[in-house]
Design a protein around this motif. Structure first.
Motif, PDB file in Angstrom:
ATOM      1  N   ALA A 247       0.849  -1.195   0.000  1.00 45.19           N
ATOM      2  CA  ALA A 247       0.000   0.000   0.000  1.00 45.19           C
ATOM      3  C   ALA A 247       0.883   1.242   0.000  1.00 45.19           C
ATOM      4  CB  ALA A 247      -0.906  -0.002   1.222  1.00 45.19           C
ATOM      5  N   ARG A 248       0.607   2.180  -0.911  1.00 43.71           N
ATOM      6  CA  ARG A 248       1.427   3.378  -1.046  1.00 43.71           C
ATOM      7  C   ARG A 248       0.524   4.594  -1.149  1.00 43.71           C
ATOM      8  NH1 ARG A 248       6.550   1.866  -2.725  1.00 43.71           N
ATOM      9  NH2 ARG A 248       7.025   3.903  -3.605  1.00 43.71           N
ATOM     10  N   GLU A 249       0.822   5.604  -0.371  1.00 47.15           N
ATOM     11  CA  GLU A 249       0.100   6.856  -0.487  1.00 47.15           C
ATOM     12  C   GLU A 249       0.727   7.683  -1.610  1.00 47.15           C
ATOM     13  OE1 GLU A 249       0.027   8.960   3.160  1.00 47.15           O
ATOM     14  OE2 GLU A 249      -0.967   7.359   4.282  1.00 47.15           O
ATOM     15  N   ARG A 250      -0.085   8.547  -2.216  1.00 47.13           N
ATOM     16  CA  ARG A 250       0.426   9.421  -3.261  1.00 47.13           C
ATOM     17  C   ARG A 250       1.534  10.305  -2.692  1.00 47.13           C
ATOM     18  NH1 ARG A 250      -1.674  12.039  -7.913  1.00 47.13           N
ATOM     19  NH2 ARG A 250       0.019  13.271  -8.798  1.00 47.13           N
ATOM     20  N   ALA A 251       2.717  10.224  -3.284  1.00 47.35           N
ATOM     21  CA  ALA A 251       3.839  11.031  -2.819  1.00 47.35           C
ATOM     22  C   ALA A 251       3.496  12.511  -2.943  1.00 47.35           C
ATOM     23  CB  ALA A 251       5.084  10.699  -3.644  1.00 47.35           C
ATOM     24  N   SER A 252       3.875  13.275  -1.942  1.00 51.12           N
ATOM     25  CA  SER A 252       3.459  14.677  -1.908  1.00 51.12           C
ATOM     26  C   SER A 252       4.492  15.637  -2.473  1.00 51.12           C
ATOM     27  CB  SER A 252       3.139  15.089  -0.471  1.00 51.12           C
ATOM     28  OG  SER A 252       4.277  14.903   0.355  1.00 51.12           O
ATOM     29  N   LYS A 253       5.756  15.257  -2.481  1.00 53.41           N
ATOM     30  CA  LYS A 253       6.805  16.191  -2.856  1.00 53.41           C
ATOM     31  C   LYS A 253       7.308  15.936  -4.270  1.00 53.41           C
ATOM     32  CE  LYS A 253      11.317  17.976  -1.489  1.00 53.41           C
ATOM     33  NZ  LYS A 253      12.477  17.817  -0.569  1.00 53.41           N
ATOM     34  N   PRO A 254       7.004  16.840  -5.221  1.00 49.54           N
ATOM     35  CA  PRO A 254       7.533  16.658  -6.570  1.00 49.54           C
ATOM     36  C   PRO A 254       9.008  17.029  -6.625  1.00 49.54           C
ATOM     37  CG  PRO A 254       6.212  18.656  -6.475  1.00 49.54           C
ATOM     38  CD  PRO A 254       6.103  18.004  -5.137  1.00 49.54           C
ATOM     39  N   VAL A 255       9.804  16.152  -7.204  1.00 53.11           N
ATOM     40  CA  VAL A 255      11.217  16.450  -7.419  1.00 53.11           C
ATOM     41  C   VAL A 255      11.379  17.170  -8.752  1.00 53.11           C
ATOM     42  CG1 VAL A 255      13.539  15.482  -7.608  1.00 53.11           C
ATOM     43  CG2 VAL A 255      11.863  14.404  -6.122  1.00 53.11           C
ATOM     44  N   VAL A 256      10.686  16.659  -9.776  1.00 56.30           N
ATOM     45  CA  VAL A 256      10.744  17.245 -11.115  1.00 56.30           C
ATOM     46  C   VAL A 256       9.353  17.692 -11.529  1.00 56.30           C
ATOM     47  CG1 VAL A 256      11.285  16.807 -13.555  1.00 56.30           C
ATOM     48  CG2 VAL A 256      12.680  15.753 -11.771  1.00 56.30           C
ATOM     49  N   GLN A 257       9.272  18.900 -12.058  1.00 54.71           N
ATOM     50  CA  GLN A 257       8.022  19.400 -12.646  1.00 54.71           C
ATOM     51  C   GLN A 257       8.313  19.821 -14.081  1.00 54.71           C
ATOM     52  OE1 GLN A 257       7.643  22.166  -9.169  1.00 54.71           O
ATOM     53  NE2 GLN A 257       5.456  21.763  -9.415  1.00 54.71           N
ATOM     54  N   VAL A 258       7.591  19.255 -14.999  1.00 59.24           N
ATOM     55  CA  VAL A 258       7.732  19.587 -16.417  1.00 59.24           C
ATOM     56  C   VAL A 258       6.486  20.357 -16.839  1.00 59.24           C
ATOM     57  CG1 VAL A 258       7.982  18.648 -18.744  1.00 59.24           C
ATOM     58  CG2 VAL A 258       9.134  17.533 -16.824  1.00 59.24           C
ATOM     59  N   LYS A 259       6.690  21.542 -17.408  1.00 57.63           N
ATOM     60  CA  LYS A 259       5.563  22.407 -17.765  1.00 57.63           C
ATOM     61  C   LYS A 259       5.682  22.873 -19.215  1.00 57.63           C
ATOM     62  CE  LYS A 259       4.970  24.158 -13.040  1.00 57.63           C
ATOM     63  NZ  LYS A 259       4.874  25.370 -12.182  1.00 57.63           N
ATOM     64  N   GLY A 260       4.724  22.441 -20.029  1.00 56.83           N
ATOM     65  CA  GLY A 260       4.645  22.893 -21.410  1.00 56.83           C
ATOM     66  C   GLY A 260       5.850  22.536 -22.262  1.00 56.83           C
ATOM     67  N   LEU A 261       6.476  21.390 -21.986  1.00 51.16           N
ATOM     68  CA  LEU A 261       7.654  20.986 -22.757  1.00 51.16           C
ATOM     69  C   LEU A 261       7.267  20.689 -24.204  1.00 51.16           C
ATOM     70  CD1 LEU A 261      10.672  20.102 -22.843  1.00 51.16           C
ATOM     71  CD2 LEU A 261       9.883  17.803 -22.246  1.00 51.16           C
ATOM     72  N   THR A 262       7.946  21.326 -25.128  1.00 50.75           N
ATOM     73  CA  THR A 262       7.701  21.114 -26.553  1.00 50.75           C
ATOM     74  C   THR A 262       9.028  20.862 -27.259  1.00 50.75           C
ATOM     75  OG1 THR A 262       5.718  22.492 -26.593  1.00 50.75           O
ATOM     76  CG2 THR A 262       6.841  22.151 -28.691  1.00 50.75           C
ATOM     77  N   ILE A 263       9.086  19.777 -27.993  1.00 45.50           N
ATOM     78  CA  ILE A 263      10.259  19.426 -28.794  1.00 45.50           C
ATOM     79  C   ILE A 263       9.789  19.399 -30.243  1.00 45.50           C
ATOM     80  CG2 ILE A 263      12.084  17.734 -29.185  1.00 45.50           C
ATOM     81  CD1 ILE A 263      11.352  16.652 -26.317  1.00 45.50           C
ATOM     82  N   PRO A 264      10.180  20.385 -31.043  1.00 46.34           N
ATOM     83  CA  PRO A 264       9.639  20.502 -32.410  1.00 46.34           C
ATOM     84  C   PRO A 264       9.674  19.192 -33.172  1.00 46.34           C
ATOM     85  CG  PRO A 264      11.021  22.393 -31.903  1.00 46.34           C
ATOM     86  CD  PRO A 264      11.175  21.438 -30.746  1.00 46.34           C
ATOM     87  N   GLY A 265       8.496  18.803 -33.692  1.00 47.72           N
ATOM     88  CA  GLY A 265       8.377  17.593 -34.493  1.00 47.72           C
ATOM     89  C   GLY A 265       8.327  16.312 -33.703  1.00 47.72           C
ATOM     90  N   ARG A 266       8.462  16.390 -32.358  1.00 44.48           N
ATOM     91  CA  ARG A 266       8.521  15.180 -31.543  1.00 44.48           C
ATOM     92  C   ARG A 266       7.484  15.147 -30.424  1.00 44.48           C
ATOM     93  NH1 ARG A 266      11.295  10.831 -33.660  1.00 44.48           N
ATOM     94  NH2 ARG A 266      13.136  11.551 -34.760  1.00 44.48           N
TER      95      ARG A 266
END
Length: 506
Positions: A247-266
């Protein structure tokens, strides 16, 4: 069609094969399985004329033969698809497909015939790849499809497939299975080297197990169980492939946050979080953008837009060295091109990220480097004659363990695994699964990219599905009951761009 009798082969005093006997019949799919380093690829290369046996005999249609080169095997109507694609990167797909058999007209290469030949070859494997594309621009999965198309286009009487599905997605694997069924129906002898026991029981008529270079089992598939095959491979039972879910609770602390990442053509407008003590699985077909996102996180994709935050602060990751300094590590999909220095030894490859820590006044402490490597060799059961062995001489699965061992030795806050069990035997898979879960339990944020859906379903706390460069769903997967986990069918539907019942849209 082909019989090998008493085949033995040594490399640097290490026995790769010892007195191997096997028969491969027309119209039969014969699976060859075993642990990494068991001798499977060596056997294939002897049958394909790449290596000569130290002793033993090959018989073709009952007559003794000697293959002094791959050309001899091709002339005998035997073609091979190797575990690692062996295409010429700077040439186009079309140039690779016709290489050595260029269609000519009045002494010049006929471009029209070459293009027609290439299109027909790619159609055999259902690949929608532009024949004019340089191979170096293709994904590893696309290169594998080109390699398979090249072998099939020879119309050989015998096809040797060395881990043909290890880098393919769900849909490509299904197409290849159809190709194998067609080859059998046309009385072609198919030799299937694989770590996927599901493939063995789905496709093969006969199975041969190699252990430590010797045949430990040969049987018709209908007369043997998966448990018996596993025991013949590793000498023990594997009662639980995946570690038990807790049983695992949802981890509360984000280490990495990715926001609006866009890689042209990918990839476009990608947003997600990686949290402490959590395994986040990424699912998608070839070209969905999963690997591109992983490379962007560690600074290996310079052309990108959007924000990547570590502990809430803009990470400004411009190159992989920046990522390593911040505690991010990537086990890449293509270990040969991106993961290893092939001409260096095991200990040098494992110690690469820690040269400063292993050095005094710029001079590497050889004993500390060796001790670091020895710890991972023992922990991951890397089969190598010594810690100085050049990684080029290891089997594919053991090469993969070296890449993983590098980051386990270094330690990291975020571990990104892109197809971590590609080309790895069943026993090593179970160990890697245990390590992934242990790392998460100890606080590491794990991003798991895999085309093996059971891995995703049993290891992931959250599953992110990508389709055509976008995130199309995010699914909580924390139940301790297998009955309540997400299903393979749902993931496939979402990856194909269809809505699955009970899924959560991102």
């Amino acid at each position: 069609m082909l019989k090998v009798e008493g085949i033995s082969k040594q490399f640097d005093g290490v026995h790769a094969l010892t007195s191997v006997d096997a028969e491969f019949k027309a119209g039969e799919v014969h699976a060859v399985v075993g642990e990494n380093g068991a001798g499977k690829s060596t056997l294939v290369k002897i049958m394909a004329g790449v290596h000569g046996a130290d002793s033993g005999t090959l018989f073709l249609d009952g007559d003794e033969v000697t293959f002094a080169s791959p050309r001899d095997a091709i002339d005998a109507s035997i073609s091979v698809v190797y575990q690692e694609p062996s295409l010429v990167p700077m040439l186009t797909v079309e140039d690779n497909l016709i290489l050595g058999r260029e269609p000519t007209r009045r002494g010049f290469i006929s471009n029209g015939k070459a293009r027609e030949f290439s299109i027909d070859a790619l159609r055999m494997v259902g690949a929608s790849i532009d024949p004019g594309s340089p191979v170096e621009r293709l994904t590893i999965a696309e290169r594998q499809l080109v390699e398979i198309a090249k072998a099939l286009s020879l119309h050989s009487r015998m096809i040797l497939l060395d881990e043909p599905t290890s880098s393919l997605s769900i849909t490509e694997i299904e197409r290849l299975r159809g190709v194998v069924e067609d080859l059998r129906s046309r009385d072609v002898a198919v030799v299937l080297v694989t770590h996927d026991l599901d493939e063995v029981f789905l496709l093969a008529d006969r199975v041969t197990v190699l252990k430590d270079g010797k045949v430990s089992l040969t049987s018709m598939v209908a007369d043997v169980t998966a448990a018996e095959v596993i025991k013949a491979m590793i000498g023990r039972d594997l009662a639980h492939m995946f570690p038990p879910r807790t049983a695992r609770e949802r981890a509360s602390k984000p280490v990495v946050q990715v926001k609006g990442l866009t890689i042209p053509g990918r990839a476009e407008d990608i947003s997600f979080e990686l949290r402490e003590s959590e395994v986040v699985g990424f699912v998608g077909l070839i070209g969905a953008g999963r690997t591109d996102v992983a490379k962007a996180l560690v600074g290996a994709t310079p052309s990108r837009r959007g924000d990547i935050l570590i502990d809430g602060v803009d990470a400004n990751v411009r190159e992989p060295a920046d990522a390593v300094a911040l505690g991010l590590a990537l086990v890449p999909e293509d270990r040969l091109a991106d993961g290893l220095v092939m001409d260096l030894g095991v200990k040098q490859n494992i110690g690469l990220p820690q040269l400063n820590a292993l050095s005094t006044w710029g001079v590497i402490d050889k004993s500390a480097e060796a001790a670091l490597a020895d710890g991972q060799i023992e922990s991951l059961s890397i089969r190598t004659p010594s810690n100085s062995t050049v990684v080029h001489n290891l089997s594919g699965g053991n090469q993969q363990k070296v890449v993983l061992g590098r980051w386990l030795a270094k330690g990291c806050r975020v571990l990104i695994l892109d197809e971590p069990t590609r080309g790895v035997d069943v026993g090593a898979k179970a160990e890697i699964y245990r390590i992934i879960r242990q790392l998460a339990d100890e606080g590491t944020a794990v991003m798991l990219i895999s085309s093996e859906l059971p891995e995703i379903l049993h290891l992931s706390d959250r599953i992110i599905v990508m389709s055509k460069g976008r995130i199309v769903a995010e699914i909580e997967n924390t139940s301790t009951s297998e009955r309540d986990l997400a299903s393979e069918e749902d993931l496939v539907k979402l990856a194909l761009g269809l809505q699955a019942e009970g899924s959560t849209r991102a």
